[in-house]
Design a protein around this motif. Structure first.
Motif, mmCIF file in Angstrom:
data_model
loop_
_atom_site.group_PDB
_atom_site.id
_atom_site.type_symbol
_atom_site.label_atom_id
_atom_site.label_comp_id
_atom_site.label_asym_id
_atom_site.label_seq_id
_atom_site.Cartn_x
_atom_site.Cartn_y
_atom_site.Cartn_z
ATOM 1 N N ALA A 120 54.188 -13.250 31.934
ATOM 2 C CA ALA A 120 53.678 -12.234 32.848
ATOM 3 C C ALA A 120 53.406 -10.948 32.075
ATOM 4 O O ALA A 120 52.390 -10.282 32.289
ATOM 5 N N VAL A 121 54.308 -10.595 31.155
ATOM 6 C CA VAL A 121 54.099 -9.394 30.342
ATOM 7 C C VAL A 121 52.846 -9.554 29.488
ATOM 8 O O VAL A 121 52.016 -8.642 29.390
ATOM 9 N N ASN A 122 52.689 -10.732 28.884
ATOM 10 C CA ASN A 122 51.496 -10.965 28.069
ATOM 11 C C ASN A 122 50.214 -10.841 28.895
ATOM 12 O O ASN A 122 49.226 -10.264 28.434
ATOM 13 N N ALA A 123 50.251 -11.377 30.113
ATOM 14 C CA ALA A 123 49.072 -11.288 30.984
ATOM 15 C C ALA A 123 48.800 -9.839 31.357
ATOM 16 O O ALA A 123 47.658 -9.396 31.382
ATOM 17 N N LEU A 124 49.889 -9.094 31.618
ATOM 18 C CA LEU A 124 49.756 -7.692 32.008
ATOM 19 C C LEU A 124 49.129 -6.887 30.871
ATOM 20 O O LEU A 124 48.239 -6.058 31.085
ATOM 21 N N VAL A 125 49.608 -7.137 29.639
ATOM 22 C CA VAL A 125 49.079 -6.405 28.487
ATOM 23 C C VAL A 125 47.600 -6.732 28.297
ATOM 24 O O VAL A 125 46.805 -5.886 27.892
ATOM 25 N N ALA A 126 47.197 -7.965 28.639
ATOM 26 C CA ALA A 126 45.799 -8.363 28.449
ATOM 27 C C ALA A 126 44.911 -7.880 29.591
ATOM 28 O O ALA A 126 43.689 -7.917 29.485
ATOM 29 N N LEU A 127 45.532 -7.406 30.683
ATOM 30 C CA LEU A 127 44.771 -7.022 31.881
ATOM 31 C C LEU A 127 43.601 -6.075 31.592
ATOM 32 O O LEU A 127 42.479 -6.313 32.057
ATOM 33 N N PRO A 128 43.837 -5.002 30.797
ATOM 34 C CA PRO A 128 42.729 -4.070 30.571
ATOM 35 C C PRO A 128 41.495 -4.694 29.921
ATOM 36 O O PRO A 128 40.395 -4.157 30.070
ATOM 37 N N ILE A 129 41.652 -5.826 29.174
ATOM 38 C CA ILE A 129 40.429 -6.418 28.631
ATOM 39 C C ILE A 129 39.898 -7.556 29.502
ATOM 40 O O ILE A 129 38.841 -8.087 29.251
ATOM 41 N N THR A 130 40.675 -7.935 30.521
ATOM 42 C CA THR A 130 40.230 -9.034 31.383
ATOM 43 C C THR A 130 39.238 -8.556 32.442
ATOM 44 O O THR A 130 38.313 -9.258 32.786
ATOM 45 N N VAL A 131 39.481 -7.359 32.944
ATOM 46 C CA VAL A 131 38.712 -6.858 34.084
ATOM 47 C C VAL A 131 37.499 -6.068 33.590
ATOM 48 O O VAL A 131 37.616 -5.296 32.660
ATOM 49 N N PRO A 132 36.318 -6.269 34.202
ATOM 50 C CA PRO A 132 35.152 -5.463 33.813
ATOM 51 C C PRO A 132 35.480 -3.975 33.921
ATOM 52 O O PRO A 132 36.045 -3.535 34.921
#
Lengths: 371, 290, 266
Positions: free
Chosen positions: C103-115
């Motif tokens: 979940a932490v890894n996904a959270l850290v990646a969030l800013p590059i996942t979303v347009p």
């Protein structure tokens, strides 16, 4: 557990005492017992080897002694002091890692001096010890090289020098030779033995290679599934295996099922459809008991006149010796090995009916616990 | 254990406060009444922003169908899909070409594919204005050659936006396909040749199935940012060829309709999260190969 | 076609053509832009001769210099903050195992996942509803957040490639966890940290969308300045500034790659 190898030549003082050491990972139904209940005494100045297949717990045991793992139960005593709860950096014990774990951003010399530096020793003492250690492993001229610029064998020597430099009370070696090629490995076996004798430091050596264990060690502990099965000198482990696993793990061996018919100073047992064999008494044995006897192929004497009949099914030439695949009247198979001499062709051919015999001391009684 | 985790905290807290909370807040803002000066009337709940996707509110407060915004949304999907397909057609041979080069060439080629990603997107799109405009490189060249005597309308239309989108996101197609093709043992292909399969059949039955995970990842990595792109339609579409991203942006500029902007943003966010979750579940089921 | 080539799995018709088209497509516009920035003619697309005038002009343009200064301030502060946060997180993530780590890894990646447009306007609304004045500060905060994944990933990769036994060896040789970290782990992580720092810096320097929405008076960065100029018309000066921006990015990313590659030096 009483120590089976107690009769082997050992110094009186214990460097390491393991008392009922256990280590489990996870909890509840998923718990995995890497070490079940391990007890052993390792004498001062001894070359002690933990031998076993991968996953047997030998590395876990070594890591418990080094302090990288905390045992879930039991005591680990270093010269009578319990160290089981001390962190690694407070234990006067050093490790040679399987991957060597040399610091890639330091030179050879800086690597060797690292331990002393962390112990805040004076600069000139560090320098002289580093030189001394590099001389010991014959690496003096590479002191200022980076560790990435030297060969695998040289890295191995640096790792040794680094672990020896703080003069630990016990040196732990985790399969240190496994990454080397055969020739280099043989050289390092001799080298390690020399270093151990010269420095007088207790070595605990972990390996899965039985030959390595037999050639270098004062004593060997054979491990399987988190337990030590047998501790003894290489000779004892090889000739008097107490467990089927120990017998089988180290070299070729034949197992013979027999029923005890008579037991005095020596005992007699009958192998059904094969005949009577004589063996030395070992522990409690009762008449009528079913036992398993183990015998090494090279301890079997073949001759046309020997008392137990057998048929040669195959003859395999191995250079220094010849292996005979035999079939017994009870349909069991047996291996026999005889040394080749004078370039003679073997006296027999496949299909010949001959006989075999074994001296009483060649047969070891397996405390039967088929696993 | 908890004491060990606290160091992870600051990064997590920063992302939660400045990303997760604002994103969640959008849901709340999307059901507030708009304030015509910009911002919202807090606490005045209304579904207006969501109705706006397909309705228009007349002066007498009645609703009538309006497909102005829907057409922008559909155009975004159409342009993103087009971008994805073109990227795949150009990207696959490129990735395959790279994967069949010797190792030392491959490193250089990967670097060359990655490099544009790290350069300024705005500037790269601006370069296309120079090329596509009436007196730009292409029209200038064609006119001086006498092929045409009036400039072709290349800029400020869907064509220009598509060119810019492909240009912006093409590397995202090449890299994942390359990394799955790179792992393919070319001996498999030779084995296929050996079994008398022609090139195209070898491609279809051996290479394409093995490259499939990379192709899927590439399509997602192109489609999603294309769908949410802002800069390319802004510069190359010339205000006529809007996409969702611009529509969202305009609600915070001249249009001053924050709830509608929030609703549109949430819509885009939901699409992305659904696509990502579906992809994650898929890769997990098929053994986690990327 | 020779028999050998017919069975060669490395040769396929059209591959080189496709790749050639790809690289031309990707690099030609950049080359055209750079070339035109040296064009003497004010009518941008007609080549009449080589000049450095537009670069001189750009360097004497106060508004441009102020924007460049803002860009540097924002990128430096955001990249350094993001790198510090990422380093702390990555070190611990590599050391401990706990539930919720994915979940932490996904959270850290969030800013590059979303347009980018979505978090950009969301952050704008967030700051506005808190009553925060938009400016340099808000831009730096927003940049820090979307720089985190770019700093985090190379650091994490570096740590994952590191032999766990190295830290153990340091402990075994009498280094306390603290000394082991500063003597062994940190120096070995350094290439990853520097690489992450440079990548975060580039990403912040190049950003347009977030800055555009979250910025305010006094936070005009180079991309914002260029955008303004481009909207009013194409001038050779814009070409020069744009070419400079490309050059800086290319130089920095090459540096980052070089840092990330270096095996044992730092």
């Amino acid at each position: 557990m009483p120590e089976p190898g107690a009769e082997a030549t050992r110094p009186s003082k214990n460097a390491i005492e393991l008392r009922n050491v256990g280590k489990s990972f996870g909890a509840g139904a998923n718990a995995f017992f890497a070490l079940k209940d391990v007890s052993a005494n390792i004498g001062e100045n001894e070359f002690f080897t933990l031998l076993g297949p991968s996953g047997c717990g030998k590395t876990t045991l070594l890591r418990c002694i080094a302090g990288f793992e905390e045992p879930t139960r039991g005591e680990i005593l270093l010269y009578d002091q319990d160290i089981a709860s001390l962190p690694p950096y407070r234990r006067p014990v050093n490790t040679v890692f399987q991957s060597y774990a040399l610091f890639p951003h330091m030179t050879v010399g800086e690597n060797v001096g690292f331990g002393l530096q962390m112990l805040n020793r004076p600069r000139d003492e560090i320098a002289s010890t580093v030189n001394e250690m590099l001389r010991l492993v014959q690496m003096e001229e590479l002191r200022d090289r980076r560790t990435s610029e030297i060969s695998g064998g040289q890295q191995q020597r640096v790792a040794l020098a680094r672990a020896l430099a703080p003069k630990p009370k016990v040196l732990l070696l985790d399969e240190p030779l496994s990454a080397l090629d055969l020739k280099l490995r043989k050289e390092m076996q001799v080298e390690l033995k020399r270093l151990q004798t010269e420095t007088g430091i207790t070595f605990i050596f972990v390996t899965h290679d039985q030959e390595e264990a037999l050639t270098m060690s004062d004593r060997v502990a054979v491990m399987n599934k988190g337990d030590i099965l047998q501790i003894g000198s290489p000779r004892e482990i090889y000739n008097q295996p107490k467990h089927r696993f120990v017998a089988d793990f180290i070299g070729d061996i034949n197992f013979l099922d027999a029923i005890v018919t008579e037991c005095g100073v020596t005992c007699q047992a009958e192998i059904v459809d094969v005949g009577m064999v004589e063996f030395l008494r070992e522990g409690e044995i009762a008449v009528g008991q079913h036992i398993t006897l183990a015998i090494r192929p090279e301890r079997i004497t073949l001759s046309a006149q020997a008392r137990h009949p057998c048929r040669i099914e195959n003859i395999v030439y191995h250079g220094t010796d010849t292996i005979y695949h035999l079939r017994l009247p009870n349909d069991d198979r047996m291996l026999a090995r005889s040394q080749n001499s004078e370039g003679h062709a073997p006296a027999w051919q496949t299909g010949d009916d001959i006989g075999w015999a074994a001296a009483p001391d060649a047969l070891a009684v397996i405390a039967d616990n088929p696993s | 254990m908890l004491a060990n985790i606290w160091l992870i905290g600051p990064a997590v807290v920063a992302i939660v406060i400045l990303m997760v909370i604002p994103l969640s807040m959008m849901a709340w803002i999307s059901i507030q009444a708009r304030s015509y000066g910009g911002g919202v009337h807090w606490g005045e709940l209304t579904g207006d922003a969501w109705l706006r996707f397909v309705f228009e509110r007349n002066l007498d407060d009645s609703l009538s169908w309006s497909f102005n915004y829907l057409s922008i949304i559909l155009r975004s999907f159409w342009l993103s899909a087009l971008t994805t397909v073109i990227s795949l057609i150009v990207g696959f041979p490129t990735a395959f070409f790279m994967a069949t080069r010797p190792l030392r060439w491959r490193t250089l080629l990967v670097f060359m594919v990655t490099l544009p990603f790290w350069t300024n997107l705005l500037v790269r799109n601006y370069a296309w204005i120079l090329i596509l405009r009436d007196h730009g490189t292409i029209n200038g060249l064609l006119m001086s050659l006498g092929v045409i005597d009036r400039p072709l309308p290349l800029l400020h239309n869907e064509f220009a936006v598509a060119v810019g989108l492909v240009y912006s996101f093409l590397p995202f197609m090449v890299l994942p396909i390359y990394s799955s093709l790179e792992k393919i043992d070319l001996r498999l292909v030779e084995a296929a040749f050996d079994l008398y399969s022609g090139r195209w059949r070898a491609l279809r039955h051996v290479i394409l199935p093995l490259a499939k995970p990379g192709i899927i990842a590439g399509c997602i990595l192109v489609f999603i940012p294309a769908l949410g792109s802002y800069v390319t339609p802004e510069l190359l579409g010339g205000g006529k060829t809007l996409m969702i991203g611009n529509l969202i942006g305009h609600q915070f500029g001249a249009a001053r309709n924050w709830p509608f902007g929030a609703a549109l943003g949430l819509f885009l966010l939901a699409l992305v999260l659904i696509a990502m979750t579906a992809y994650a579940l898929r890769t997990r089921r098929s053994g986690g190969t990327q | 076609m020779s028999r050998r080539a017919a069975g060669d799995a490395k040769r396929w018709p059209g591959l080189a053509l496709g790749a050639g088209f790809f690289f031309a497509y990707v690099y030609l516009p950049i080359l055209i832009l750079v070339a035109l920035s040296f064009n003497e003619n004010r009518v941008v697309t007609v080549w009449t001769g080589f000049t450095l005038d537009w670069y001189k002009l750009a360097f004497h343009n106060d508004a441009m210099l102020r924007a460049a200064e803002n860009s540097l301030i924002i990128a430096s502060v955001a990249a350094v903050s993001a790198t510090i946060l990422s380093t702390l997180a990555a070190v611990r993530m590599a050391q401990v195992r706990f539930t919720g780590q994915t979940a932490v890894n996904a959270l850290v990646a969030l800013p590059i996942t979303v347009p980018e447009i979505v978090p950009a306007v969301a952050t704008l609304m967030f700051f506005a509803s808190l009553g925060v004045t938009l400016g340099l500060g808000t831009v730096i905060l927003a940049h820090t957040v979307f720089c985190i994944p770019f700093a985090y990933l190379p650091i994490r990769a570096r740590l994952e490639g590191m032999d766990r036994a190295l830290a153990e060896a340091a402990g075994d040789l009498y280094a306390s966890p603290r000394r082991a970290f500063f003597k062994i782990t940190l120096p070995l992580m350094m290439p990853g940290i520097l690489s992450g720092l440079v990548l975060a810096f580039i990403i912040s320097l190049d950003d347009f969308v977030t800055t555009f929405f979250v910025g305010g008076a006094g936070s005009t960065t180079l991309p914002i300045y260029i955008f303004g100029l481009v909207r009013t018309g194409v001038t050779p000066e814009v070409n020069a500034i744009s070419a400079l921006m490309l050059l800086i990015s290319i130089a920095l990313v090459s540096l980052s790659l070089f840092l990330g590659r270096s095996e044992h030096r730092y």
